[in-house]
Design an enzyme around this catalytic site. Structure first.
Site, PDB file in Angstrom:
ATOM      1  N   GLU A 188      71.723  29.267  31.288  1.00 20.81           N
ATOM      2  CA  GLU A 188      70.787  29.661  32.343  1.00 20.81           C
ATOM      3  C   GLU A 188      70.241  31.060  32.046  1.00 20.81           C
ATOM      4  O   GLU A 188      71.001  31.982  31.769  1.00 20.81           O
ATOM      5  CB  GLU A 188      71.508  29.619  33.708  1.00 20.81           C
ATOM      6  CG  GLU A 188      70.798  30.305  34.849  1.00 20.81           C
ATOM      7  CD  GLU A 188      69.405  29.760  35.139  1.00 20.81           C
ATOM      8  OE1 GLU A 188      69.249  28.535  35.239  1.00 20.81           O
ATOM      9  OE2 GLU A 188      68.469  30.584  35.234  1.00 20.81           O
ATOM     10  N   GLY A 238      63.000  23.448  35.121  1.00 19.40           N
ATOM     11  CA  GLY A 238      61.909  23.414  36.090  1.00 19.40           C
ATOM     12  C   GLY A 238      60.771  22.471  35.721  1.00 19.40           C
ATOM     13  O   GLY A 238      60.776  21.827  34.670  1.00 19.40           O
ATOM     14  N   ARG A 239      59.828  22.398  36.636  1.00 18.88           N
ATOM     15  CA  ARG A 239      58.683  21.498  36.482  1.00 18.88           C
ATOM     16  C   ARG A 239      57.427  22.247  36.893  1.00 18.88           C
ATOM     17  O   ARG A 239      57.497  23.218  37.634  1.00 18.88           O
ATOM     18  CB  ARG A 239      58.873  20.253  37.373  1.00 18.88           C
ATOM     19  CG  ARG A 239      60.113  19.459  37.006  1.00 18.88           C
ATOM     20  CD  ARG A 239      60.378  18.343  38.018  1.00 18.88           C
ATOM     21  NE  ARG A 239      59.338  17.341  38.043  1.00 18.88           N
ATOM     22  CZ  ARG A 239      59.278  16.274  37.248  1.00 18.88           C
ATOM     23  NH1 ARG A 239      60.229  16.069  36.351  1.00 18.88           N
ATOM     24  NH2 ARG A 239      58.287  15.399  37.337  1.00 18.88           N
ATOM     25  N   HIS A 299      85.463  13.449  66.571  1.00 19.60           N
ATOM     26  CA  HIS A 299      86.636  13.825  65.770  1.00 19.60           C
ATOM     27  C   HIS A 299      87.230  12.572  65.116  1.00 19.60           C
ATOM     28  O   HIS A 299      87.276  11.540  65.753  1.00 19.60           O
ATOM     29  CB  HIS A 299      87.673  14.467  66.690  1.00 19.60           C
ATOM     30  CG  HIS A 299      88.945  14.842  65.997  1.00 19.60           C
ATOM     31  ND1 HIS A 299      89.021  15.906  65.123  1.00 19.60           N
ATOM     32  CD2 HIS A 299      90.190  14.295  66.058  1.00 19.60           C
ATOM     33  CE1 HIS A 299      90.266  16.008  64.675  1.00 19.60           C
ATOM     34  NE2 HIS A 299      90.997  15.038  65.217  1.00 19.60           N
TER      35      HIS A 299
END
Ligand SMILES: Cc1cc2nc3c(=O)[nH]c(=O)nc-3n(C[C@H](O)[C@H](O)[C@H](O)COP(=O)(O)OP(=O)(O)OC[C@H]3O[C@@H](n4cnc5c(N)ncnc54)[C@H](O)[C@@H]3O)c2cc1C
Length: 469
Positions: free
Chosen positions: A209, A276-277, A449
């Site tokens: 990264e 990413g794009r 619950h």
């Protein structure tokens, strides 16, 4: 080519940003043409994104859970994790995808005023487009258009980025085997999801990264906790790296990178660039119109109208955030606007999303960091899922909930959870934030619950009784 046909609305792109809008407009009686150039209706989300990656995750997480059957009192003949039949996993993916695409097409075809055309659309002017089919072309005039052509993976300008065996996220989905080792360039949502999926399937995984930390816009505390989990599972994560080259042959690669001024390298059978794009404007004919765009996306105003009046844009084409539900919310807002109704445009501060890591990381609204940068005086109510009944019963007895609230009026502005099951907590979280719920309201809502959703009430209640509130 026959003469020009006319429609009320031309929708270009059959993904989450286009199809729901086309259906909504047709349902109200508008004459709509929906043009899709890919394999069917569904877009990146169905064919290369949300759905296939979650199909893989389901297999990977079940494999992991089966290998921990002993924790639940189930004696196994062998302690080994089940063998992965990757061809069967891929066959399951194809079956689910084609059923979903078929269902979407049937819903669209049931609309008398909606025509679905499988072809490539290119604008030829502010009110006209050319649709290229395999054997013919159609000239279409429109009163309004919605551009929803999505995004495409970033390719890095790196030596070796185009070598065979260096994949993008779409090619990784199509992979024909589980690699022994996998290097992922990119530690965003796609990189982290894929890292854990392939690690749970048996690959040795490395994540590289460029930024200081993984999952940059995500709650920093939860991203840090998830990073510990990745390390515990044997996934190597290198941050702050500058990749210098990828070298190798089809099935063995070396990735060279610099970190803190030092040269490093790792080897892997498969390298995937998941960094990413960017918006997909190629071949859309924007130059024939006044629509303006840059690498971040098509420019739109607050009604999602582009610089060309009557032409709107939605989804990944407009830029970040890039999520399927966000694209759909935008498309539906445009449809409502075109139908003359009050349109509720999605706002980033009300968005929700899930990173399908293991455990899941759900987020709704603002992080405390983002809230403070907007000038809000906020505090955070935390709840540790190690204390949680449901988490202890299930497989997810670790993780953290963080509720961000304004100190002056106790209004909840962000809910972030790292726990297996967080994905399905985000509906309540999104609703709470959208409707302006306060900590006392969240604390007094009666949650069943034992469920994970109780954690919202418990965290809010504990914060209210603490000295700080
Ligand atoms: C690996 C991966 C995992 C993801 N996981 C998630 C997730 O879990 N949750 C989530 O919310 N999002 C996820 N996303 C993001 C999500 O897929 C996108 O945000 C979403 O698909 C965007 O929708 P869209 O309609 O804007 O574009 P797209 O879905 O990309 O659809 C655009 C469509 O337009 C068509 N098209 C393009 N040009 C033309 C043309 N000229 N003529 C006709 N048709 C054209 C394309 O063929 C495509 O079908 C993921 C993405 C990836 C890559």
């Amino acid at each position: 080519m026959s003469g020009r046909e006319n429609v009320d609305v031309l929708v270009i792109g059959g993904g989450p940003g286009g199809t729901p809008a086309a259906l909504a407009l047709a349902r109200a009686g508008k004459r709509v043409m929906l043009v899709e150039s890919g394999r069917g209706l569904g877009g990146t989300c169905l064919f290369e994104g949300c759905i296939p990656s979650k199909i893989f995750r389901e297999t990977a997480a079940r494999r992991r859970e089966i290998s921990r059957a002993g924790d639940f009192g189930l004696r196994m003949a062998s302690r080994e994790a089940p063998e992965v039949d990757w061809a069967a996993v891929q066959a399951r993916r194809h079956k689910i995808l084609s059923a979903r695409a078929q269902g979407a097409l049937m819903r669209a075809q049931a609309m008398p005023t909606l025509e679905v055309v499988f072809g490539h659309a290119r604008l030829t002017g502010p009110r006209e487009a050319l649709v290229e089919l395999s054997d013919t072309q159609r000239r279409v005039g429109f009163s309004h258009a919605i551009l929803a052509t999505g995004s495409v993976p970033n390719r890095l300008p790196l030596p070796g980025a185009s070598l065979p065996g260096v994949l993008d996220s779409e090619q990784l989905i199509e992979i024909g085997f589980v690699p022994d080792s996998l290097a992922l360039i990119g530690g965003g949502p796609i990189g982290i999801e894929m890292a854990q999926i392939f690690a749970m399937l048996g690959s040795r995984v490395t994540v590289l990264e460029a930024q200081e930390r993984i999952l940059t816009p995500v709650d920093a505390v939860l991203a840090g906790r998830l990073l510990e989990r990745l390390a515990a599972d044997g996934i190597a994560v290198h941050t702050n790296v500058g990749i210098t080259a990828i070298e190798g042959t089809m099935d063995q690669h070396t990735v060279r990178f610099e970190k803190e001024g030092e040269a490093n390298e790792i080897t892997a059978d498969v390298v995937a660039i998941v960094a990413g794009r960017h918006p997909n404007v190629a071949g859309l004919g924007l130059e024939a119109t006044a629509v303006a765009y840059d690498r971040n996306g098509v420019r739109v105003d607050e009604t999602l109208q582009t610089d060309e009046s009557g032409i709107y844009a939605t989804g990944d084409l407009v830029g970040h955030p890039m999520f399927a539900h966000w694209a759909t919310a935008q498309g539906l807002a445009v449809a409502r606007y075109l139908l003359g109704h009050q349109a509720d445009y999605p706002e980033p501060r009300f968005n929700s999303a899930v990173i399908f890591s293991y455990p899941e990381l759900g987020m709704a609204g603002l992080t405390d960091e983002a809230a403070r940068s907007e000038g809000m005086d906020v505090d955070v109510a935390e709840y540790d899922y190690r204390e949680d009944a449901r988490a202890q019963i299930g497989a997810g007895a670790s993780g953290l909930l963080r509720i961000v609230y304004r100190r002056n009026d106790l209004r909840v502005v962000g809910i972030h959870a790292l726990v297996e099951g967080a994905a399905d907590l985000m509906g309540e979280a999104a609703l709470a934030i959208r409707t302006g719920v306060t900590l006392p309201q969240l604390a007094s809502a009666i949650h069943p619950h034992p469920t994970l959703t109780e954690s919202f009430g418990l965290a809010a209640g504990a914060a209210l009784t603490s000295e700080s509130v």
